[in-house]
Design a protein around this motif. Structure first.
Motif, PDB file in Angstrom:
ATOM      1  N   THR A   1       2.980  16.085  -7.096  1.00  0.00           N
ATOM      2  CA  THR A   1       4.122  16.794  -7.689  1.00  0.00           C
ATOM      3  C   THR A   1       4.010  16.884  -9.211  1.00  0.00           C
ATOM      4  OG1 THR A   1       5.457  14.783  -7.837  1.00  0.00           O
ATOM      5  CG2 THR A   1       5.660  16.098  -5.815  1.00  0.00           C
ATOM      6  N   LEU A   2       2.842  16.537  -9.737  1.00  0.00           N
ATOM      7  CA  LEU A   2       2.561  16.595 -11.175  1.00  0.00           C
ATOM      8  C   LEU A   2       3.555  15.780 -12.004  1.00  0.00           C
ATOM      9  CD1 LEU A   2       1.684  20.387 -11.420  1.00  0.00           C
ATOM     10  CD2 LEU A   2       0.121  18.472 -11.104  1.00  0.00           C
ATOM     11  N   GLY A   3       3.991  14.657 -11.435  1.00  0.00           N
ATOM     12  CA  GLY A   3       4.878  13.759 -12.153  1.00  0.00           C
ATOM     13  C   GLY A   3       6.363  14.047 -11.994  1.00  0.00           C
ATOM     14  N   ILE A   4       6.700  15.176 -11.403  1.00  0.00           N
ATOM     15  CA  ILE A   4       8.117  15.521 -11.228  1.00  0.00           C
ATOM     16  C   ILE A   4       8.808  14.487 -10.337  1.00  0.00           C
ATOM     17  CG2 ILE A   4       9.723  17.229 -10.275  1.00  0.00           C
ATOM     18  CD1 ILE A   4       7.667  19.371 -11.225  1.00  0.00           C
ATOM     19  N   ALA A   5       8.147  14.078  -9.260  1.00  0.00           N
ATOM     20  CA  ALA A   5       8.736  13.077  -8.367  1.00  0.00           C
ATOM     21  C   ALA A   5       8.919  11.741  -9.085  1.00  0.00           C
ATOM     22  CB  ALA A   5       7.873  12.896  -7.116  1.00  0.00           C
ATOM     23  N   LEU A   6       8.060  11.424 -10.028  1.00  0.00           N
ATOM     24  CA  LEU A   6       8.204  10.187 -10.807  1.00  0.00           C
ATOM     25  C   LEU A   6       9.473  10.237 -11.662  1.00  0.00           C
ATOM     26  CD1 LEU A   6       7.049   7.450 -11.675  1.00  0.00           C
ATOM     27  CD2 LEU A   6       5.734   8.672 -13.415  1.00  0.00           C
TER      28      LEU A   6
ATOM     29  N   LEU B   1       0.842  -1.206   0.000  1.00  0.00           N
ATOM     30  CA  LEU B   1       0.000   0.000   0.000  1.00  0.00           C
ATOM     31  C   LEU B   1       0.867   1.242   0.000  1.00  0.00           C
ATOM     32  CD1 LEU B   1      -3.047  -0.700   2.336  1.00  0.00           C
ATOM     33  CD2 LEU B   1      -3.118   0.153  -0.004  1.00  0.00           C
ATOM     34  N   LEU B   2       1.909   1.241   0.826  1.00  0.00           N
ATOM     35  CA  LEU B   2       2.831   2.377   0.843  1.00  0.00           C
ATOM     36  C   LEU B   2       3.506   2.530  -0.519  1.00  0.00           C
ATOM     37  CD1 LEU B   2       4.583   1.964   4.313  1.00  0.00           C
ATOM     38  CD2 LEU B   2       3.060   3.821   3.614  1.00  0.00           C
ATOM     39  N   ARG B   3       3.952   1.434  -1.073  1.00  0.00           N
ATOM     40  CA  ARG B   3       4.715   1.452  -2.324  1.00  0.00           C
ATOM     41  C   ARG B   3       3.853   1.873  -3.508  1.00  0.00           C
ATOM     42  NH1 ARG B   3       7.380  -1.539  -6.377  1.00  0.00           N
ATOM     43  NH2 ARG B   3       9.636  -1.343  -6.206  1.00  0.00           N
ATOM     44  N   THR B   4       2.596   1.475  -3.541  1.00  0.00           N
ATOM     45  CA  THR B   4       1.753   1.778  -4.696  1.00  0.00           C
ATOM     46  C   THR B   4       0.861   2.998  -4.465  1.00  0.00           C
ATOM     47  OG1 THR B   4       0.101   0.168  -3.960  1.00  0.00           O
ATOM     48  CG2 THR B   4       1.692  -0.583  -5.578  1.00  0.00           C
ATOM     49  N   PHE B   5       0.057   2.960  -3.421  1.00  0.00           N
ATOM     50  CA  PHE B   5      -0.943   4.015  -3.217  1.00  0.00           C
ATOM     51  C   PHE B   5      -0.322   5.325  -2.739  1.00  0.00           C
ATOM     52  CE2 PHE B   5      -4.316   6.102  -0.697  1.00  0.00           C
ATOM     53  CZ  PHE B   5      -5.199   6.335  -1.727  1.00  0.00           C
ATOM     54  N   VAL B   6       0.462   5.270  -1.670  1.00  0.00           N
ATOM     55  CA  VAL B   6       1.051   6.502  -1.125  1.00  0.00           C
ATOM     56  C   VAL B   6       2.020   7.115  -2.131  1.00  0.00           C
ATOM     57  CG1 VAL B   6       2.462   7.472   0.734  1.00  0.00           C
ATOM     58  CG2 VAL B   6       0.699   5.779   1.268  1.00  0.00           C
ATOM     59  N   ALA B   7       2.849   6.278  -2.754  1.00  0.00           N
ATOM     60  CA  ALA B   7       3.783   6.800  -3.753  1.00  0.00           C
ATOM     61  C   ALA B   7       3.035   7.416  -4.933  1.00  0.00           C
ATOM     62  CB  ALA B   7       4.718   5.700  -4.223  1.00  0.00           C
TER      63      ALA B   7
END
Length: 135
Positions: free
Chosen positions: A99-104, A86-92
């Motif tokens: 961050t509008l994709g910047i963090a990705l 859940l942390l890895r998928t939902f929270v991330a």
């Protein structure tokens, strides 16, 4: 302790294979059931459950990760659970959206450039992707 981390290209290939092996049939099934050609709640829910549940019951693997020989584990080498996923998928995902994709993009660079190959989603969930087989 992080051992044998899976690199950027292998992880990307696993993600693309998941999209082909799971995403395409899911989109086809969704179209048959709903008649909708665009993303809908059914498709999003099944996809979310796939990435949430499958690694918890299949030793950190998804279909694509299994094909390319990587899996998700906790930093201590333990098996991932529902809370971790859940942390890895939902929270991330929330972080990436806010961050509008910047963090990705930053996360992709982290996986490519860091020695431990951990992205933001890995840091949030205290996980990493490894080439080690389950014991």
């Amino acid at each position: 302790m992080i051992q044998n981390p899976g690199g950027f290209w292998r992880r990307l290939l696993g993600l693309l294979l998941d999209a082909i092996v799971v995403g395409v049939p899911l989109a086809f099934l969704s179209y048959i059931l709903t008649g909708d050609t665009e993303g809908n709640f059914f498709t999003s829910l099944i996809s979310f459950l796939y990435y949430l549940i499958l690694p918890t019951v299949w030793m950190g693997y998804t279909v694509g990760k299994r094909i390319v020989g990587v899996r998700i584990v906790k930093v201590d080498g333990g098996k991932v659970g529902i809370g971790t996923m859940l942390l890895r998928t939902f929270v991330a995902s929330i972080v990436y959206m806010v961050t509008l994709g910047i963090a990705l993009i930053v996360s992709a660079f982290m996986v490519g450039l860091r020695d431990d190959k951990r992205g933001i989603h890995d840091l949030i969930a205290n996980t990493y992707v490894t080439t080690d087989k389950p014991q």
